[in-house]
Write a protein that holds these residues in place. Structure first.
Motif, PDB file in Angstrom:
ATOM      1  N   LYS A 384       0.819  -1.212   0.000  1.00 24.53           N
ATOM      2  CA  LYS A 384       0.000   0.000   0.000  1.00 24.53           C
ATOM      3  C   LYS A 384       0.855   1.266   0.000  1.00 24.53           C
ATOM      4  O   LYS A 384       0.384   2.344   0.346  1.00 24.53           O
ATOM      5  CB  LYS A 384      -0.929  -0.004   1.206  1.00 24.53           C
ATOM      6  N   ASP A 385       2.138   1.116  -0.387  1.00 27.16           N
ATOM      7  CA  ASP A 385       3.059   2.244  -0.409  1.00 27.16           C
ATOM      8  C   ASP A 385       3.606   2.415  -1.826  1.00 27.16           C
ATOM      9  O   ASP A 385       3.748   1.448  -2.568  1.00 27.16           O
ATOM     10  CB  ASP A 385       4.226   2.014   0.557  1.00 27.16           C
ATOM     11  N   LEU A 386       3.935   3.651  -2.192  1.00 25.69           N
ATOM     12  CA  LEU A 386       4.432   3.951  -3.531  1.00 25.69           C
ATOM     13  C   LEU A 386       5.747   4.717  -3.418  1.00 25.69           C
ATOM     14  O   LEU A 386       5.826   5.731  -2.724  1.00 25.69           O
ATOM     15  CB  LEU A 386       3.402   4.787  -4.307  1.00 25.69           C
ATOM     16  N   LEU A 387       6.779   4.198  -4.095  1.00 23.60           N
ATOM     17  CA  LEU A 387       8.080   4.857  -4.151  1.00 23.60           C
ATOM     18  C   LEU A 387       8.349   5.314  -5.563  1.00 23.60           C
ATOM     19  O   LEU A 387       8.121   4.571  -6.523  1.00 23.60           O
ATOM     20  CB  LEU A 387       9.202   3.899  -3.716  1.00 23.60           C
ATOM     21  N   LEU A 388       8.859   6.518  -5.702  1.00 19.46           N
ATOM     22  CA  LEU A 388       9.196   7.070  -7.003  1.00 19.46           C
ATOM     23  C   LEU A 388      10.701   6.963  -7.233  1.00 19.46           C
ATOM     24  O   LEU A 388      11.497   7.395  -6.398  1.00 19.46           O
ATOM     25  CB  LEU A 388       8.765   8.529  -7.104  1.00 19.46           C
ATOM     26  N   GLY A 389      11.080   6.368  -8.346  1.00 18.35           N
ATOM     27  CA  GLY A 389      12.471   6.381  -8.787  1.00 18.35           C
ATOM     28  C   GLY A 389      13.407   5.464  -8.050  1.00 18.35           C
ATOM     29  O   GLY A 389      14.611   5.507  -8.276  1.00 18.35           O
ATOM     30  N   GLN A 390      12.919   4.606  -7.172  1.00 19.48           N
ATOM     31  CA  GLN A 390      13.809   3.728  -6.436  1.00 19.48           C
ATOM     32  C   GLN A 390      13.080   2.442  -6.075  1.00 19.48           C
ATOM     33  O   GLN A 390      11.908   2.250  -6.387  1.00 19.48           O
ATOM     34  CB  GLN A 390      14.338   4.420  -5.178  1.00 19.48           C
ATOM     35  N   LEU A 391      13.802   1.528  -5.437  1.00 21.38           N
ATOM     36  CA  LEU A 391      13.277   0.197  -5.197  1.00 21.38           C
ATOM     37  C   LEU A 391      13.161  -0.111  -3.714  1.00 21.38           C
ATOM     38  O   LEU A 391      14.074   0.175  -2.937  1.00 21.38           O
ATOM     39  CB  LEU A 391      14.208  -0.846  -5.852  1.00 21.38           C
ATOM     40  N   ARG A 392      12.039  -0.695  -3.351  1.00 21.92           N
ATOM     41  CA  ARG A 392      11.832  -1.429  -2.113  1.00 21.92           C
ATOM     42  C   ARG A 392      11.694  -0.610  -0.851  1.00 21.92           C
ATOM     43  O   ARG A 392      10.670  -0.658  -0.202  1.00 21.92           O
ATOM     44  CB  ARG A 392      12.936  -2.490  -1.918  1.00 21.92           C
ATOM     45  N   VAL A 393      12.733   0.110  -0.447  1.00 26.60           N
ATOM     46  CA  VAL A 393      12.643   0.783   0.846  1.00 26.60           C
ATOM     47  C   VAL A 393      13.149   2.209   0.744  1.00 26.60           C
ATOM     48  O   VAL A 393      14.128   2.487   0.070  1.00 26.60           O
ATOM     49  CB  VAL A 393      13.435   0.039   1.941  1.00 26.60           C
ATOM     50  N   ALA A 394      12.481   3.109   1.413  1.00 28.85           N
ATOM     51  CA  ALA A 394      12.951   4.491   1.444  1.00 28.85           C
ATOM     52  C   ALA A 394      14.312   4.546   2.114  1.00 28.85           C
ATOM     53  O   ALA A 394      14.595   3.818   3.052  1.00 28.85           O
ATOM     54  CB  ALA A 394      11.951   5.362   2.203  1.00 28.85           C
ATOM     55  N   GLY A 395      15.174   5.404   1.592  1.00 29.14           N
ATOM     56  CA  GLY A 395      16.500   5.538   2.157  1.00 29.14           C
ATOM     57  C   GLY A 395      17.522   4.590   1.568  1.00 29.14           C
ATOM     58  O   GLY A 395      18.670   4.575   2.011  1.00 29.14           O
ATOM     59  N   ASP A 396      17.137   3.791   0.571  1.00 31.92           N
ATOM     60  CA  ASP A 396      18.122   2.881  -0.013  1.00 31.92           C
ATOM     61  C   ASP A 396      19.177   3.679  -0.788  1.00 31.92           C
ATOM     62  O   ASP A 396      19.025   4.865  -1.047  1.00 31.92           O
ATOM     63  CB  ASP A 396      17.462   1.805  -0.877  1.00 31.92           C
ATOM     64  N   THR A 397      20.258   3.018  -1.136  1.00 30.68           N
ATOM     65  CA  THR A 397      21.370   3.689  -1.814  1.00 30.68           C
ATOM     66  C   THR A 397      21.388   3.403  -3.299  1.00 30.68           C
ATOM     67  O   THR A 397      22.338   3.753  -3.986  1.00 30.68           O
ATOM     68  CB  THR A 397      22.710   3.249  -1.204  1.00 30.68           C
ATOM     69  N   GLY A 398      20.347   2.744  -3.822  1.00 30.29           N
ATOM     70  CA  GLY A 398      20.342   2.347  -5.224  1.00 30.29           C
ATOM     71  C   GLY A 398      20.136   3.506  -6.176  1.00 30.29           C
ATOM     72  O   GLY A 398      19.791   4.622  -5.791  1.00 30.29           O
ATOM     73  N   ASP A 399      20.347   3.202  -7.452  1.00 33.40           N
ATOM     74  CA  ASP A 399      20.199   4.206  -8.492  1.00 33.40           C
ATOM     75  C   ASP A 399      18.736   4.544  -8.715  1.00 33.40           C
ATOM     76  O   ASP A 399      17.847   3.718  -8.523  1.00 33.40           O
ATOM     77  CB  ASP A 399      20.822   3.698  -9.792  1.00 33.40           C
ATOM     78  N   ARG A 400      18.494   5.780  -9.155  1.00 34.89           N
ATOM     79  CA  ARG A 400      17.142   6.273  -9.333  1.00 34.89           C
ATOM     80  C   ARG A 400      16.961   6.820 -10.739  1.00 34.89           C
ATOM     81  O   ARG A 400      17.908   7.304 -11.357  1.00 34.89           O
ATOM     82  CB  ARG A 400      16.861   7.386  -8.313  1.00 34.89           C
ATOM     83  N   LEU A 401      15.725   6.778 -11.227  1.00 39.23           N
ATOM     84  CA  LEU A 401      15.375   7.372 -12.509  1.00 39.23           C
ATOM     85  C   LEU A 401      14.561   8.639 -12.280  1.00 39.23           C
ATOM     86  O   LEU A 401      13.817   8.735 -11.301  1.00 39.23           O
ATOM     87  CB  LEU A 401      14.558   6.382 -13.351  1.00 39.23           C
ATOM     88  N   PRO A 402      14.659   9.631 -13.180  1.00 46.41           N
ATOM     89  CA  PRO A 402      13.820  10.826 -13.069  1.00 46.41           C
ATOM     90  C   PRO A 402      12.366  10.491 -13.391  1.00 46.41           C
ATOM     91  O   PRO A 402      12.086   9.565 -14.160  1.00 46.41           O
ATOM     92  CB  PRO A 402      14.411  11.765 -14.123  1.00 46.41           C
ATOM     93  N   ILE A 403      11.446  11.238 -12.815  1.00 48.12           N
ATOM     94  CA  ILE A 403      10.023  10.992 -13.013  1.00 48.12           C
ATOM     95  C   ILE A 403       9.376  12.199 -13.696  1.00 48.12           C
ATOM     96  O   ILE A 403       9.336  13.295 -13.126  1.00 48.12           O
ATOM     97  CB  ILE A 403       9.315  10.709 -11.677  1.00 48.12           C
ATOM     98  N   TYR A 404       8.893  12.000 -14.918  1.00 41.61           N
ATOM     99  CA  TYR A 404       8.152  13.035 -15.627  1.00 41.61           C
ATOM    100  C   TYR A 404       6.656  12.941 -15.314  1.00 41.61           C
ATOM    101  O   TYR A 404       5.972  13.958 -15.216  1.00 41.61           O
ATOM    102  CB  TYR A 404       8.348  12.898 -17.140  1.00 41.61           C
ATOM    103  N   ASP A 405       6.183  11.722 -15.182  1.00 46.93           N
ATOM    104  CA  ASP A 405       4.749  11.499 -15.010  1.00 46.93           C
ATOM    105  C   ASP A 405       4.579  10.116 -14.390  1.00 46.93           C
ATOM    106  O   ASP A 405       5.265   9.168 -14.769  1.00 46.93           O
ATOM    107  CB  ASP A 405       4.047  11.566 -16.373  1.00 46.93           C
ATOM    108  N   ALA A 406       3.691  10.003 -13.405  1.00 47.04           N
ATOM    109  CA  ALA A 406       3.415   8.706 -12.787  1.00 47.04           C
ATOM    110  C   ALA A 406       1.936   8.633 -12.438  1.00 47.04           C
ATOM    111  O   ALA A 406       1.328   9.616 -12.016  1.00 47.04           O
ATOM    112  CB  ALA A 406       4.257   8.513 -11.536  1.00 47.04           C
TER     113      ALA A 406
END
Length: 412
Positions: A384-406
Motif C-alpha cells: 500500500k506504499d508507492l516509491l518514485l524512482g527507487q526500489l523497495r525501501v525508502a533511504g536505499d542507496t540504489g540508483d534512481r530514474l527521473p520521473i516526468y509522469d506517474a
C-alpha cells in the motif's frame, strides 16, 4: 480507466519535505502529498535553462531538455574536485594561462574560467589528484563552452596511478559536441549533454591495474589522436563545473565545491499507506510512468510494502531494457519487454496486474508482452506504499530514474 493517482505531467506543487500528487476523479480534486527527503542542497536546471541550487529538503524539478519538467531523483554522490569553478587553484603542467570568473557560466553568473596555452611543446594541462581503492570506476565531467575557433579541441584525462599507469584520454570537439576515446589502455564510456551555450562532457573509466590514485586532467594541447601534442597556442577554452565522482559508473547533477569535496545526499520520494479511496484491493490495478534511460540498472516506480524487501511490484530499467517485476509474496515473476531504450531517451511504460496470475507490460504505446502463468501473487494487503524512482525501501542507496509522469489506476 479510473485514474486514481496522478503525479507530475507538468503539474508540480512542491514544498519543504513534500511533493504533491492528486486524485481528480469526477472533477473532485483531492491532494495526495508524497513525503520527500534530501538532507543537503542539490542543483537542477530551471525553466530558464540555468543551473540553480535547491535547498535541503526541497524537491528538484529539472527542465533540462523538456518543458514540462521532471522530478530529479539521484543517489548520494560526492564531487571530489575541491575547486570546481576555480582553475587558478588547480595544479598545472606546461605553460598555461588561467583566468577565473571571466565568462558567463551555465548558472547565469560570471563564474566560468578560461585556460590558454602559450606554446605547444608539452602536454599543457590543469589537474587534481585523489586516493581511490584498487580497480575503481570513476566518472569525470565538466562544462565546455560552445565555440567557433580554428582549434576547437579540448582534452580530458582520467589517469590511474600507484601500481602502474592506466589512462583514458578523451578528445572533445567543442563545436560539434563530439567526444572520442584516444587511448587503448582504458576505453571510457562517453556522454555529451547539451546545456544551451555549453556542452557537458561526461566520461566514466575503470582501472584494471590495482592503482590507488586517480587524477583528472584537462588538456589544452592534447592532439586528436590522444598521443601527441597538437597546435593550439593562444586558443582559449572556456570551462566550468569540473566534477569527479569516485566509485561511480555514471555522472549525476553538478555538485559545486569551493575548497573541499562536497556530498549531495540521496533524494527519497514516497507515499505510505495510499488511501483506500485511491485503491482498496490489490487486483486488478495498473501503473504508468514516464521516465528516461540515464544509464545503469535503475528503478522508476515501485508499489510495495515499504517495511519488507520481498513484497513489491516494480517498473525498472535493466541493461537498457524496460522490465516489470511482480513479487507480492516472496516469489518473483519477471516480464521482459524486449524493448531497448537508448541512453538519454525518454520512455513511457504501463503495466497491468489483471489478477494474481496474469500481468502485462506496454512500452511507448506499441509493444505489449503478456504473461498469464504467474506463480500466484496472492493479494497482499500490506502492499500500500508507492516509491518514485527507487526500489523497495525508502533511504536505499540504489540508483534512481527521473520521473516526468506517474499514475496508479484501480482497474486493468
Amino acid at each position: 480507466m479510473a485514474n486514481t493517482l496522478k503525479f507530475g505531467n507538468g503539474q508540480w506543487a512542491t514544498g519543504n519535505g513534500t511533493a504533491l500528487a492528486y486524485n481528480d476523479e469526477n472533477s473532485n480534486f483531492k491532494p495526495l502529498p508524497f513525503d520527500f527527503t534530501r538532507a543537503s542542497s542539490g542543483t537542477t536546471v530551471n525553466q530558464s535553462g540555468l543551473i540553480e541550487t535547491v535547498g535541503s529538503g526541497l524537491p528538484r524539478i529539472d527542465f533540462l531538455g523538456n518543458t514540462k519538467g521532471a522530478l530529479l531523483l539521484e543517489p548520494s554522490r560526492s564531487n571530489s574536485i575541491t575547486y570546481s569553478e576555480n582553475v587558478l587553484l588547480w595544479s598545472t603542467s606546461g605553460t598555461i594561462i588561467r583566468e577565473d570568473n571571466v565568462s558567463i557560466s551555465p548558472n547565469g553568473k560570471q563564474t566560468a574560467s578560461t585556460i590558454t596555452s602559450t606554446n605547444v611543446s608539452t602536454f599543457n594541462n590543469i589537474r587534481q589528484n585523489f586516493s581511490v581503492s584498487a580497480n575503481s570506476t570513476c566518472t569525470a565531467s565538466l562544462f565546455i563552452k560552445k565555440v567557433q575557433t580554428e582549434t576547437n579541441y579540448l582534452g580530458l584525462g582520467i589517469v590511474f596511478t600507484g601500481a602502474t599507469t592506466d589512462v583514458a584520454y578523451i578528445s572533445f570537439d567543442s563545436v560539434n559536441g563530439i567526444a572520442r576515446n584516444m587511448d587503448s589502455r582504458i576505453t571510457a564510456i562517453l556522454n555529451v549533454v547539451d546545456y544551451g551555450t555549453y556542452w557537458r562532457l561526461e566520461a566514466t573509466a575503470t582501472d584494471s591495474e590495482s592503482n590507488t590514485q586517480v587524477e583528472m586532467y584537462v588538456y589544452t594541447t592534447l592532439s586528436t589522436n590522444g598521443t601527441t601534442v597538437s597546435s593550439g597556442a593562444s586558443s582559449i577554452r572556456t570551462i566550468w563545473g569540473m566534477q569527479l565522482e569516485l566509485n561511480s559508473s555514471y555522472a549525476t547533477s553538478y555538485i559545486p565545491t569551493s575548497g573541499s569535496a562536497v556530498t549531495r545526499v540521496a533524494d527519497d520520494c514516497s507515499q505510505s499507506n495510499i488511501p483506500t479511496s485511491v485503491i482498496n484491493s490489490l487486483y486488478p490495478f495498473s501503473m504508468y510512468v514516464e521516465s528516461a534511460n540515464i544509464g545503469g540498472n535503475r528503478f522508476a516506480l515501485c508499489f510495495i510494502n515499504i517495511s519488507s524487501t520481498n513484497e513489491y511490484f516494480v517498473i525498472k530499467m535493466s541493461n537498457s531494457e524496460v522490465q516489470f517485476d511482480a513479487r507480492a509474496n516472496g516469489t518473483t515473476e519477471l516480464i521482459q519487454s524486449g524493448i531497448t531504450i537508448n541512453n538519454g531517451a525518454k520512455f513511457k511504460v504501463a503495466i497491468t496486474m489483471e489478477s494474481a496470475t496474469s500481468g502485462k507490460i506496454c512500452v511507448n504505446g506499441n509493444a505489449v508482452v503478456s504473461k498469464t502463468n504467474f506463480a500466484s501473487q496472492t493479494a497482499n494487503s500490506n502492499i500500500k506504499d508507492l516509491l518514485l524512482g527507487q526500489l523497495r525501501v525508502a533511504g536505499d542507496t540504489g540508483d534512481r530514474l527521473p520521473i516526468y509522469d506517474a499514475n496508479l489506476y484501480n482497474t486493468a
